[in-house]
Enzyme design. Structure first.
Site, short mmCIF file in Angstrom:
data_model
loop_
_atom_site.label_atom_id
_atom_site.label_comp_id
_atom_site.label_asym_id
_atom_site.label_seq_id
_atom_site.Cartn_x
_atom_site.Cartn_y
_atom_site.Cartn_z
N GLY A 1 93.24 -58.93 -26.74
CA GLY A 1 92.95 -59.14 -25.33
C GLY A 1 92.66 -60.59 -24.99
O GLY A 1 93.22 -61.53 -25.58
N SER A 2 91.76 -60.79 -24.04
CA SER A 2 91.54 -62.13 -23.49
C SER A 2 90.85 -63.10 -24.45
O SER A 2 90.76 -64.30 -24.14
CB SER A 2 90.72 -62.02 -22.20
OG SER A 2 91.48 -61.37 -21.20
N THR A 3 90.36 -62.63 -25.59
CA THR A 3 89.84 -63.60 -26.57
C THR A 3 90.97 -64.53 -27.02
O THR A 3 90.71 -65.68 -27.40
CB THR A 3 89.25 -62.89 -27.80
OG1 THR A 3 90.24 -62.05 -28.39
CG2 THR A 3 88.04 -62.05 -27.43
N ILE A 4 92.22 -64.05 -26.95
CA ILE A 4 93.37 -64.86 -27.34
C ILE A 4 93.60 -66.01 -26.37
O ILE A 4 94.25 -67.01 -26.70
CB ILE A 4 94.63 -63.97 -27.45
CG1 ILE A 4 94.43 -62.92 -28.55
CG2 ILE A 4 95.88 -64.79 -27.74
CD1 ILE A 4 94.20 -63.48 -29.94
N LYS A 5 93.05 -65.90 -25.16
CA LYS A 5 93.19 -67.00 -24.19
C LYS A 5 92.52 -68.27 -24.72
O LYS A 5 92.84 -69.37 -24.26
CB LYS A 5 92.61 -66.60 -22.84
CG LYS A 5 93.43 -65.51 -22.14
CD LYS A 5 92.77 -65.01 -20.88
CE LYS A 5 93.60 -63.90 -20.24
NZ LYS A 5 92.94 -63.28 -19.08
#
Length: 568
Positions: A290-294
């Protein structure tokens, strides 16, 4: 006449003497032949016996005759970084029988069942009637069981002292330490790793003597390990999730101080260790993070030199590519600066950051940060990430906000540590100095990228979705990730995999803390179940309880608001 008689008598005597001598010669020859024949027979018998012994020596044990009679091997103690015992050998008694000495198998089984009520009757009966010289009946008895069986006074029944692995902490570090089998051989976790490093060969040759085995010290801090497991166990119940996990990683050495995943198992009684729900999700499970990859998408854009913190991206309307439409969860409907893209967790902004770098550059950066290849560490249970066979623009766009490829939570934490220092270090469960880490670390991002990501992490904790991870005095920063899970090939709106990726203290990060929670529910009716409301508090509680144990002193002079670069 007399002379003639004497002459005849002499001749007769001489003839008799010759006959006797001939008879003696014949008898002596036969006796010698008999002796030689007897010796040959005995030699033949002994040769046959020796041949059979050699033959049986190369045969596999008869399954019906019970396990082989052998003594379990010794293993070195496992210690945490402070010398606390994590695993050790203890002596235990095992029950065996000599079937050839058993008079009444039924009586033996009947009496043993009074002490061992779960004794397998039919199998034990066949063992006792096998006629062999030795069979195991039960390995690793308790002292009470041994005493009760001795009191039965059964002939043909005995005990052998063996070694059993004992884990004083029980479930506390089960996924890290792993397991041994009934013969004290490592079959999972670091127990297996130690066997693979040569212990198994020493055991096979009988050279694994207890007095020669030095304890193995791990990087784990048992105190922090207990805190981590306690917090994720509480979160599992509080948020009614199916699983939870967390890891604490030293940014400067790559040492893992603590890592846990629940549900787990007790290595002292691992009856449910192989249940699929007891998987070590931190290293042996792969997920869309999810958004941790951002974190990596923004770092990639900054590191490319084509984007700075002052750059702006148009997030006024959704992006449509093919049959997919990319929207923001809480869209602002306007142009966003890079810090705003990060703290508002804009899918549209992240997609445009990836587009600046390009498809090949995007995949290369994720590979450079170790997110797409199988992680190298001592723990055997490590899953291989998945990715599209051929990367196209749609794959790059979805990957920018954490969809379309999977990796392990531990790899995500390791990659984030590289963003905080600029160097990628392979994670280790063994002690490692900063000097050793610097010698093997690979420079993966620029100093500008490092400083920018530290700033953005702290900003997100103050202004963005990471507010609930704040711990006064420790300057925590991080990034949330709320990912919809794929069910039957489609993203399910009501099933989430949440994570919070944090670092502290942000002016010079020393530790990464990553928490995950699988399919959490609302803590209270009417509340949402996003990562900021469940994964972030897990991290805050871990830091609050363990920071002082890790040697991080609280500092309140830095508790000032961070200015957003632009909010226009």
């Amino acid at each position: 006449m007399i002379k003639l008689f004497r002459r005849k008598a002499a001749l007769s005597t001489s003839s008799a003497s010759i006959v006797v001598d001939a008879a003696r010669m014949t008898t002596g020859g036969r006796a010698k032949t008999r002796v030689l024949m007897t010796m040959a027979v005995f030699f033949s018998i002994y040769a046959a016996i020796a041949g059979r012994l050699v033959y049986f020596g190369f045969q596999e044990p008869d399954p019906g005759a019970g396990p082989a009679s052998r003594v379990t091997a010794s293993r070195p103690d496992l210690l945490d970084r402070n010398g606390e015992v994590l695993a050790t050998d203890i002596k235990t008694a095992s029950l065996f029988a000599e079937p050839r000495r058993i008079v009444d198998a039924d009586e033996v089984i009947e009496k043993l069942s009074t002490v061992l009520p779960d004794l397998q009757i039919e199998q034990t009966y066949h063992k006792l009637k096998s006629g062999s010289g030795f069979v195991w009946l039960r390995r690793q008895l308790t002292p009470r069981q041994q005493a009760d069986i001795m009191a039965l006074g059964l002939p043909g029944i005995g005990f052998r002292t063996e070694k059993r692995r004992f884990y004083p902490g029980g479930t506390t570090a089960s996924h890290i330490l792993g397991l041994t089998n009934i013969d004290n051989q490592g079959i999972a976790g670091l127990e297996k790793y130690i066997d693979d490093q040569g212990l198994a060969d020493l055991q096979a040759t009988g050279l694994a003597l207890p007095e020669d085995l030095e304890p193995v010290r791990l990087s784990i801090d048992l105190r922090v390990q207990h805190i981590v497991r306690d917090e994720i166990s509480q979160a599992l119940n509080r948020y009614h999730a199916i699983a939870a996990g967390a890891v604490v990683l030293n940014v400067k050495t790559g040492e893992i101080l603590a890592m846990a995943s629940v549900p787990d198992f007790d290595p002292n009684n691992p009856v449910n260790a192989l249940d699929k729900d007891h998987l070590n999700r931190m290293s042996a499970g792969v997920y869309e993070m999810g958004s941790t990859i951002k974190s990596f998408t923004t770092a990639m854009a900054l590191d490319s030199g084509k984007v700075t913190l002052e750059s702006r991206f148009d997030a006024t309307r959704p992006i449509t590519i093919g049959r997919q439409t990319i929207r923001d969860f809480h869209g602002k409907g306007r142009v966003l600066t890079v810090p705003e893209v990060f703290i508002y967790s804009s899918n549209i902004g992240s997609a445009r950051e990836a587009d600046v770098v390009g498809i090949e550059g995007h995949r290369e950066f994720l590979e450079r940060l170790g997110l797409l290849s199988r992680m190298q560490t001592e723990l055997p249970e490590v899953a291989r990430p998945t990715e599209p066979k051929v990367w196209k623009k749609v794959h790059s766009i979805t990957a920018s906000f954490g969809h379309g490829f999977t990796t392990t939570p531990l790899q995500t934490a390791v990659g984030a540590a590289a963003l905080m220092t600029g160097k990628l270090l392979p994670p280790t469960f063994l002690p490692r100095t900063e000097e050793a880490a610097n010698a093997i670390g690979q420079k993966v991002v620029s100093d500008y990228t490092v400083e920018s990501m530290r700033y953005l992490y702290r900003l997100n904790a103050e202004k963005g979705s990471g507010k609930r991870a704040e711990v006064p005095g420790y300057r925590v920063g991080g990034k949330t990730g709320t990912a919809e899970k794929v069910v039957n090939g489609r993203y399910a709106k009501d099933k989430r995999f949440n994570a919070f990726l944090a670092a502290f203290p942000m002016e010079d990060p020393e530790y990464i803390v990553l928490s995950i929670i699988d399919e959490p529910k609302s803590e209270k009716p009417g509340m949402a179940a996003t990562a900021g409301l469940n994964a972030a508090p897990i991290v805050a509680n871990i830091i609050r309880r363990s920071a002082s144990l890790l040697g991080v002193k609280p500092e309140f002079s830095h508790e000032s608001e961070t200015t957003v670069v632009s909010t226009e």
